[in-house]
Design a protein around this motif. Structure first.
Motif, PDB file in Angstrom:
ATOM      1  N   LEU A  51       2.443  24.621  -5.876  1.00 34.08           N
ATOM      2  CA  LEU A  51       3.521  24.824  -6.860  1.00 34.08           C
ATOM      3  C   LEU A  51       4.010  26.244  -6.632  1.00 34.08           C
ATOM      4  CD1 LEU A  51       2.622  23.606 -10.454  1.00 34.08           C
ATOM      5  CD2 LEU A  51       4.472  22.864  -8.953  1.00 34.08           C
ATOM      6  N   LEU A  52       5.257  26.378  -6.259  1.00 32.79           N
ATOM      7  CA  LEU A  52       5.740  27.663  -5.778  1.00 32.79           C
ATOM      8  C   LEU A  52       6.916  28.203  -6.577  1.00 32.79           C
ATOM      9  CD1 LEU A  52       5.781  29.848  -3.520  1.00 32.79           C
ATOM     10  CD2 LEU A  52       7.265  28.299  -2.224  1.00 32.79           C
ATOM     11  N   GLY A  61       9.734  33.586  -2.499  1.00 33.42           N
ATOM     12  CA  GLY A  61       8.683  32.576  -2.418  1.00 33.42           C
ATOM     13  C   GLY A  61       8.904  31.572  -1.300  1.00 33.42           C
ATOM     14  N   LEU A  62      10.157  31.382  -0.916  1.00 33.65           N
ATOM     15  CA  LEU A  62      10.460  30.392   0.120  1.00 33.65           C
ATOM     16  C   LEU A  62       9.892  30.774   1.488  1.00 33.65           C
ATOM     17  CD1 LEU A  62      14.073  29.334  -0.885  1.00 33.65           C
ATOM     18  CD2 LEU A  62      11.914  28.141  -1.309  1.00 33.65           C
ATOM     19  N   THR A  83      11.986  26.874  -9.963  1.00 30.58           N
ATOM     20  CA  THR A  83      13.072  27.842  -9.920  1.00 30.58           C
ATOM     21  C   THR A  83      13.742  28.015 -11.277  1.00 30.58           C
ATOM     22  OG1 THR A  83      15.267  28.290  -8.993  1.00 30.58           O
ATOM     23  CG2 THR A  83      14.559  26.009  -8.999  1.00 30.58           C
ATOM     24  N   ALA A  84      14.113  29.250 -11.553  1.00 33.33           N
ATOM     25  CA  ALA A  84      14.794  29.535 -12.813  1.00 33.33           C
ATOM     26  C   ALA A  84      16.265  29.186 -12.704  1.00 33.33           C
ATOM     27  CB  ALA A  84      14.636  31.007 -13.161  1.00 33.33           C
ATOM     28  N   HIS A  85      16.715  29.043 -11.482  1.00 35.91           N
ATOM     29  CA  HIS A  85      18.131  28.777 -11.251  1.00 35.91           C
ATOM     30  C   HIS A  85      18.319  27.304 -10.923  1.00 35.91           C
ATOM     31  CE1 HIS A  85      17.872  33.079 -10.698  1.00 35.91           C
ATOM     32  NE2 HIS A  85      16.967  32.836  -9.797  1.00 35.91           N
ATOM     33  N   SER A 104      12.993  22.912 -12.398  1.00 34.80           N
ATOM     34  CA  SER A 104      13.522  24.164 -12.928  1.00 34.80           C
ATOM     35  C   SER A 104      12.813  24.581 -14.205  1.00 34.80           C
ATOM     36  CB  SER A 104      15.033  24.053 -13.143  1.00 34.80           C
ATOM     37  OG  SER A 104      15.341  22.899 -13.869  1.00 34.80           O
ATOM     38  N   LYS A 105      12.842  25.894 -14.438  1.00 37.12           N
ATOM     39  CA  LYS A 105      12.282  26.482 -15.659  1.00 37.12           C
ATOM     40  C   LYS A 105      13.328  26.393 -16.761  1.00 37.12           C
ATOM     41  CE  LYS A 105       9.633  29.988 -13.147  1.00 37.12           C
ATOM     42  NZ  LYS A 105       9.461  31.428 -12.921  1.00 37.12           N
TER      43      LYS A 105
END
Ligand code: MN
Length: 130
Positions: A51-52, A61-62, A83-85, A104-105
């Motif tokens: 989980l990244l 992170g990628l 991802t937050a985006h 997403s977050k």
């Protein structure tokens, strides 16, 4: 047998939330907060899924996802990006780097559970052209 998940996340509160949830779901959890720690986590026992968090402070992170996909011994390990985006361009960037899925977050845990169930039974594939 419980599955081993590596969680890579630089935000302490997010990390704690993810670890608590994964453990309550019966997973065995390893954690890393930087790329160095994440690379080091592969030196012992391999995780079955990663989980990244895509944004590790100043680090991308990628980089980890791309590294996993390049290594013949690791390339089948699924990587689920967090991802937050939720923007389309980020989704494409994430998938191009070789991630298996993107959530997403703030995290929808029901959705995450579905992704984990899927990817723990199916080997990852690098995206074409990556
Ligand atoms: Mn982050």
């Amino acid at each position: 047998m419980s599955h081993r998940i590596l969680v890579v996340e630089d935000n302490e509160a997010n990390l704690e939330l993810l670890v608590d949830w994964l453990e309550s779901e019966g997973f065995q959890v390893e954690t890393a907060t930087t790329l160095d720690e994440a690379f080091a986590a592969f030196q012992s026992k391999l995780p079955e899924t990663v989980l990244l968090d895509v944004q590790l402070g100043a680090q991308d992170g990628l980089t980890l996802a791309a590294w996993i996909r390049r290594d013949p011994e690791l390339r089948n390990i699924p990587v689920i990006a967090v991802t937050a985006h939720a923007m389309l361009t980020d989704y494409e960037r994430v998938m191009r780097a070789g991630c298996s899925a993107c959530v997403s977050k703030p995290i929808d845990f029901r959705l995450l559970r579905k992704q984990l169930d899927r990817w723990l039974t199916e080997p990852a594939k690098a995206q074409p052209g990556s």
